[in-house]
Scaffold this motif. Structure first.
Motif, PDB file in Angstrom:
ATOM      1  N   SER A  87       0.747  -1.443   0.104  1.00 57.34           N
ATOM      2  CA  SER A  87      -0.018   0.076  -0.245  1.00 57.34           C
ATOM      3  C   SER A  87       1.083   1.526  -0.109  1.00 57.34           C
ATOM      4  CB  SER A  87      -0.690  -0.020   1.143  1.00 57.34           C
ATOM      5  OG  SER A  87      -1.744  -1.512   1.515  1.00 57.34           O
ATOM      6  N   TRP A  88       2.347   1.774   0.281  1.00 56.20           N
ATOM      7  CA  TRP A  88       3.005   2.342   0.598  1.00 56.20           C
ATOM      8  C   TRP A  88       4.448   2.157   0.222  1.00 56.20           C
ATOM      9  CZ3 TRP A  88       5.819   3.241   4.858  1.00 56.20           C
ATOM     10  CH2 TRP A  88       7.056   4.747   4.603  1.00 56.20           C
ATOM     11  N   LYS A  89       5.304   2.492   0.042  1.00 51.41           N
ATOM     12  CA  LYS A  89       7.064   2.378   0.137  1.00 51.41           C
ATOM     13  C   LYS A  89       7.615   3.388   0.812  1.00 51.41           C
ATOM     14  CE  LYS A  89       5.871  -1.643  -3.148  1.00 51.41           C
ATOM     15  NZ  LYS A  89       6.621  -3.217  -2.613  1.00 51.41           N
ATOM     16  N   VAL A  90       8.952   2.763   1.548  1.00 55.29           N
ATOM     17  CA  VAL A  90       9.693   3.574   1.799  1.00 55.29           C
ATOM     18  C   VAL A  90      10.741   3.774   0.811  1.00 55.29           C
ATOM     19  CG1 VAL A  90      12.079   3.998   3.558  1.00 55.29           C
ATOM     20  CG2 VAL A  90      10.074   2.540   4.379  1.00 55.29           C
ATOM     21  N   PRO A  91      10.229   5.561   1.165  1.00 57.01           N
ATOM     22  CA  PRO A  91      10.972   5.718  -0.623  1.00 57.01           C
ATOM     23  C   PRO A  91      12.580   5.581  -0.231  1.00 57.01           C
ATOM     24  CG  PRO A  91       9.610   7.660   1.246  1.00 57.01           C
ATOM     25  CD  PRO A  91       9.707   6.412   1.530  1.00 57.01           C
ATOM     26  N   LEU A 135      -1.491   8.968   6.714  1.00 62.19           N
ATOM     27  CA  LEU A 135      -0.510   9.394   7.302  1.00 62.19           C
ATOM     28  C   LEU A 135       1.175   9.187   7.043  1.00 62.19           C
ATOM     29  CD1 LEU A 135      -0.668   9.058  12.053  1.00 62.19           C
ATOM     30  CD2 LEU A 135       1.696   8.780  10.390  1.00 62.19           C
ATOM     31  N   LEU A 136       1.630   8.527   6.409  1.00 65.24           N
ATOM     32  CA  LEU A 136       2.883   7.965   5.879  1.00 65.24           C
ATOM     33  C   LEU A 136       3.386   8.859   5.001  1.00 65.24           C
ATOM     34  CD1 LEU A 136       3.186   4.086   6.742  1.00 65.24           C
ATOM     35  CD2 LEU A 136       3.965   6.339   7.939  1.00 65.24           C
ATOM     36  N   GLU A 137       2.426   9.704   4.236  1.00 68.15           N
ATOM     37  CA  GLU A 137       2.469  10.238   3.405  1.00 68.15           C
ATOM     38  C   GLU A 137       2.646  11.364   3.558  1.00 68.15           C
ATOM     39  OE1 GLU A 137      -0.468   9.355   0.666  1.00 68.15           O
ATOM     40  OE2 GLU A 137       0.812   7.799  -0.294  1.00 68.15           O
ATOM     41  N   GLY A 138       2.254  12.024   4.184  1.00 68.79           N
ATOM     42  CA  GLY A 138       1.759  14.144   5.003  1.00 68.79           C
ATOM     43  C   GLY A 138       1.184  14.556   4.738  1.00 68.79           C
ATOM     44  N   LYS A 139       0.024  13.760   4.757  1.00 72.97           N
ATOM     45  CA  LYS A 139      -1.722  14.040   4.042  1.00 72.97           C
ATOM     46  C   LYS A 139      -2.551  13.960   5.571  1.00 72.97           C
ATOM     47  CE  LYS A 139      -0.962  12.434  -0.510  1.00 72.97           C
ATOM     48  NZ  LYS A 139      -1.626  11.021  -1.607  1.00 72.97           N
ATOM     49  N   THR A 140      -2.221  14.607   6.937  1.00 71.61           N
ATOM     50  CA  THR A 140      -2.818  14.766   7.649  1.00 71.61           C
ATOM     51  C   THR A 140      -2.451  15.622   8.885  1.00 71.61           C
ATOM     52  OG1 THR A 140      -2.181  12.499   9.964  1.00 71.61           O
ATOM     53  CG2 THR A 140      -3.707  12.066   7.153  1.00 71.61           C
ATOM     54  N   ALA A 141      -3.065  15.747   9.677  1.00 73.99           N
ATOM     55  CA  ALA A 141      -2.290  16.683  10.460  1.00 73.99           C
ATOM     56  C   ALA A 141      -2.109  16.104  11.688  1.00 73.99           C
ATOM     57  CB  ALA A 141      -3.927  17.312  11.158  1.00 73.99           C
ATOM     58  N   CYS A 143       0.646  14.188  11.172  1.00 72.14           N
ATOM     59  CA  CYS A 143       1.604  14.025  10.706  1.00 72.14           C
ATOM     60  C   CYS A 143       2.001  14.764   9.224  1.00 72.14           C
ATOM     61  CB  CYS A 143       2.176  12.927   9.789  1.00 72.14           C
ATOM     62  SG  CYS A 143       3.725  12.273   9.972  1.00 72.14           S
ATOM     63  N   LYS A 144       2.072  15.928   9.753  1.00 71.89           N
ATOM     64  CA  LYS A 144       2.292  17.273   8.109  1.00 71.89           C
ATOM     65  C   LYS A 144       3.401  16.884   6.954  1.00 71.89           C
ATOM     66  CE  LYS A 144      -0.811  20.084  10.969  1.00 71.89           C
ATOM     67  NZ  LYS A 144      -0.464  21.414  11.238  1.00 71.89           N
ATOM     68  N   GLU A 145       3.779  15.989   7.226  1.00 70.34           N
ATOM     69  CA  GLU A 145       5.271  16.015   6.772  1.00 70.34           C
ATOM     70  C   GLU A 145       5.493  14.042   6.014  1.00 70.34           C
ATOM     71  OE1 GLU A 145       9.139  16.870   8.054  1.00 70.34           O
ATOM     72  OE2 GLU A 145       8.050  18.616   9.159  1.00 70.34           O
ATOM     73  N   ALA A 146       5.305  14.167   4.880  1.00 73.92           N
ATOM     74  CA  ALA A 146       6.354  12.601   3.959  1.00 73.92           C
ATOM     75  C   ALA A 146       7.139  11.706   4.837  1.00 73.92           C
ATOM     76  CB  ALA A 146       6.527  12.947   2.595  1.00 73.92           C
ATOM     77  N   ILE A 147       7.108  10.812   5.610  1.00 75.52           N
ATOM     78  CA  ILE A 147       7.623  10.276   6.047  1.00 75.52           C
ATOM     79  C   ILE A 147       8.840   9.670   4.994  1.00 75.52           C
ATOM     80  CG2 ILE A 147       8.454   8.173   7.928  1.00 75.52           C
ATOM     81  CD1 ILE A 147       7.122  10.395   8.770  1.00 75.52           C
ATOM     82  N   GLN A 148      10.382   9.384   5.897  1.00 77.40           N
ATOM     83  CA  GLN A 148      11.349   9.212   4.851  1.00 77.40           C
ATOM     84  C   GLN A 148      12.653   9.277   5.381  1.00 77.40           C
ATOM     85  OE1 GLN A 148      12.547  12.174   2.223  1.00 77.40           O
ATOM     86  NE2 GLN A 148      12.264  14.119   3.528  1.00 77.40           N
ATOM     87  N   VAL A 149      12.980   8.437   4.578  1.00 77.54           N
ATOM     88  CA  VAL A 149      15.061   8.062   5.752  1.00 77.54           C
ATOM     89  C   VAL A 149      16.196   9.115   6.171  1.00 77.54           C
ATOM     90  CG1 VAL A 149      16.814   6.393   5.628  1.00 77.54           C
ATOM     91  CG2 VAL A 149      14.936   5.374   5.555  1.00 77.54           C
ATOM     92  N   GLN A 150      15.878   9.554   7.285  1.00 76.33           N
ATOM     93  CA  GLN A 150      16.886  10.430   7.434  1.00 76.33           C
ATOM     94  C   GLN A 150      17.973  10.783   8.072  1.00 76.33           C
ATOM     95  OE1 GLN A 150      14.446  14.275   8.826  1.00 76.33           O
ATOM     96  NE2 GLN A 150      12.970  12.671   9.057  1.00 76.33           N
ATOM     97  N   GLY A 163       7.621   5.390  13.247  1.00 80.87           N
ATOM     98  CA  GLY A 163       7.960   3.352  12.658  1.00 80.87           C
ATOM     99  C   GLY A 163       7.128   2.338  12.611  1.00 80.87           C
ATOM    100  N   PHE A 164       6.247   2.621  14.020  1.00 81.72           N
ATOM    101  CA  PHE A 164       5.340   1.261  14.580  1.00 81.72           C
ATOM    102  C   PHE A 164       4.138   1.681  13.743  1.00 81.72           C
ATOM    103  CE2 PHE A 164       8.089   0.569  17.524  1.00 81.72           C
ATOM    104  CZ  PHE A 164       7.909  -0.742  17.918  1.00 81.72           C
ATOM    105  N   CYS A 165       4.023   2.970  12.819  1.00 77.48           N
ATOM    106  CA  CYS A 165       2.647   3.533  11.629  1.00 77.48           C
ATOM    107  C   CYS A 165       3.016   2.478  10.537  1.00 77.48           C
ATOM    108  CB  CYS A 165       2.340   4.179  11.390  1.00 77.48           C
ATOM    109  SG  CYS A 165       2.105   5.517  13.111  1.00 77.48           S
ATOM    110  N   ILE A 166       4.617   2.108  10.030  1.00 77.75           N
ATOM    111  CA  ILE A 166       5.565   2.023   9.384  1.00 77.75           C
ATOM    112  C   ILE A 166       4.695   0.288   9.416  1.00 77.75           C
ATOM    113  CG2 ILE A 166       7.065   1.178   7.897  1.00 77.75           C
ATOM    114  CD1 ILE A 166       8.260   3.881   8.089  1.00 77.75           C
ATOM    115  N   ILE A 167       4.751  -0.454  10.480  1.00 81.85           N
ATOM    116  CA  ILE A 167       5.270  -2.297  11.479  1.00 81.85           C
ATOM    117  C   ILE A 167       3.348  -2.202  10.734  1.00 81.85           C
ATOM    118  CG2 ILE A 167       5.223  -3.371  13.196  1.00 81.85           C
ATOM    119  CD1 ILE A 167       7.332  -2.076  13.738  1.00 81.85           C
ATOM    120  N   GLN A 168       2.336  -1.331  11.339  1.00 79.93           N
ATOM    121  CA  GLN A 168       1.264  -1.556  11.672  1.00 79.93           C
ATOM    122  C   GLN A 168       0.995  -1.559   9.602  1.00 79.93           C
ATOM    123  OE1 GLN A 168      -1.812   0.842  13.457  1.00 79.93           O
ATOM    124  NE2 GLN A 168      -3.290   0.801  11.840  1.00 79.93           N
ATOM    125  N   GLN A 169       0.868  -1.216   9.066  1.00 81.00           N
ATOM    126  CA  GLN A 169       0.517  -0.554   7.322  1.00 81.00           C
ATOM    127  C   GLN A 169       1.428  -2.139   7.016  1.00 81.00           C
ATOM    128  OE1 GLN A 169      -1.012   1.376   5.980  1.00 81.00           O
ATOM    129  NE2 GLN A 169      -1.365  -0.009   4.730  1.00 81.00           N
TER     130      GLN A 169
END
Length: 345
Positions: A87-91, A135-141, A143-150, A163-169
């Motif tokens: 449904s989503w990939k880690v960029p 949420l992970l795409e940063g499209k909600t209040a 989490c307003k930024e897209a999640i990416q590895v930093q 990280g645990f939202c990613i685990i849930q997905q």
């Protein structure tokens, strides 16, 4: 073990309306007791069945579910999670060229994910319930930024709800079923954890006389009364100390090859083994000490609630303490710490 503390007096001192505790001795629950009320100004007494918001202790349950799904071959601890995410990939970026994000790095908060500032707050009815992808795409209040590895996975520790939202997905993509259903089927039901739920999105439908309200440091009920966080795997659990103690006992049994969930000794040991670059981080729990004196812990702190789970898995002792008060200080600096320091575990 006994509670060598005047609970009523200390609760009054700290403005704590309600508190519940379960103690573990000799690998089984030895004491379960409630104190105070579920809501200030009422006579609704806390009982062994009273349900509190476990906040980030949710991560302990999620991590145990991950171990179970690994045992079933549904997940893998060390493969690139993008192999099973649909449904989503880690960029991909410069930090993921040599090191990939894995369940091991996610569970130990060393995946390279850093939560955006101000993210992962309490549920806002005007915003609705987000999907994990939104949420992970940063499209909600929330989490307003897209999640990416930093940073390069495995090179640093950054505590992460994302990280645990990613685990849930990942769990939902790999199983094709909702996270809450997987927890119920593989954890709650087999262990008879009958007073635990992740169905926080519909709390108005499941709320009953066993649920506690949240309170602030002055002892007043918080505005939302029953605060929720719409990211279950990270912070959505409502439970009791006794139910959480059941899961701790299951971990202890697994270490001795007597798991009721079908967890192997090797996976149970890995769960409480130092991971990556931090010796105090296990797979979803925090560690202190070594060998027979090894201590594991998981803390929960949110709007209106604070709680703590501590156990010595090889000694067969532990404690779960849950309160319906946010005192504004670390658990060990308030009533939870005072109770814990009075115990002989």
């Amino acid at each position: 073990m006994e509670l060598n503390i005047s609970m009523d007096e200390r609760m009054k001192f700290y403005n704590v309306s309600g508190l519940s505790i379960a103690l573990i001795g000799n690998g089984q629950i030895s004491t379960a007791e409630g104190f105070g009320v579920l809501e200030s100004g009422t006579n609704n007494r806390v009982s062994n069945h009273s349900i509190f918001h476990a906040c980030s202790i949710s991560k302990f349950i999620t991590s145990m579910l991950v171990l179970k799904l690994i045992e079933l071959g549904m997940l893998d601890l060390d493969e690139d999670i993008n192999n099973r995410l649909t449904s989503w990939k880690v960029p991909t970026n410069e930090f993921t060229l040599d090191k990939k994000v894995t369940l091991r790095t996610l569970l130990s908060h060393q995946s390279g994910i850093i939560d955006p500032e101000g993210s992962f707050g309490e549920f806002d009815s005007t915003q609705g319930i987000p999907t994990m992808v939104e949420l992970l795409e940063g499209k909600t209040a929330y989490c307003k930024e897209a999640i990416q590895v930093q940073y390069e996975p495995g090179s640093d520790f950054q505590y992460s709800d994302a990280g645990f939202c990613i685990i849930q997905q990942l769990i939902e993509d790999a199983s094709g079923r909702p996270f809450e259903v997987m927890v119920t089927e593989h954890i709650f039901r087999p262990l008879n954890m009958n007073n635990s739920t992740f169905v926080v999105q519909y709390i108005s439908e499941v709320i009953n006389d066993d649920f506690s309200c949240g309170h602030n440091k002055n002892g007043h009920v918080v505005d939302s009364k029953y605060p929720i966080y719409p990211f279950p795997a990270a912070a959505g659990l409502w439970s009791t100390p006794s139910d959480l103690a059941i899961l701790v006992v299951e971990l202890m049994n697994s270490l001795q090859g007597r798991s009721n969930l079908g967890l192997s000794q090797s996976k149970a040991k890995e769960f409480i083994t130092s991971q990556g670059c931090k010796e105090w981080t296990g797979l979803g729990v925090f560690l202190d000490g070594a060998e027979q004196e090894l201590k594991i812990s998981s803390l929960g702190w949110g709007v209106g609630f604070q709680c703590m789970l501590v156990a010595y898995p090889y000694k067969g002792t532990g404690a779960v303490i849950m309160t319906n008060a946010d005192l504004g200080v670390h658990q060990l600096q308030g009533i939870i710490g005072e109770i814990f320091n009075s115990l002989t575990l």
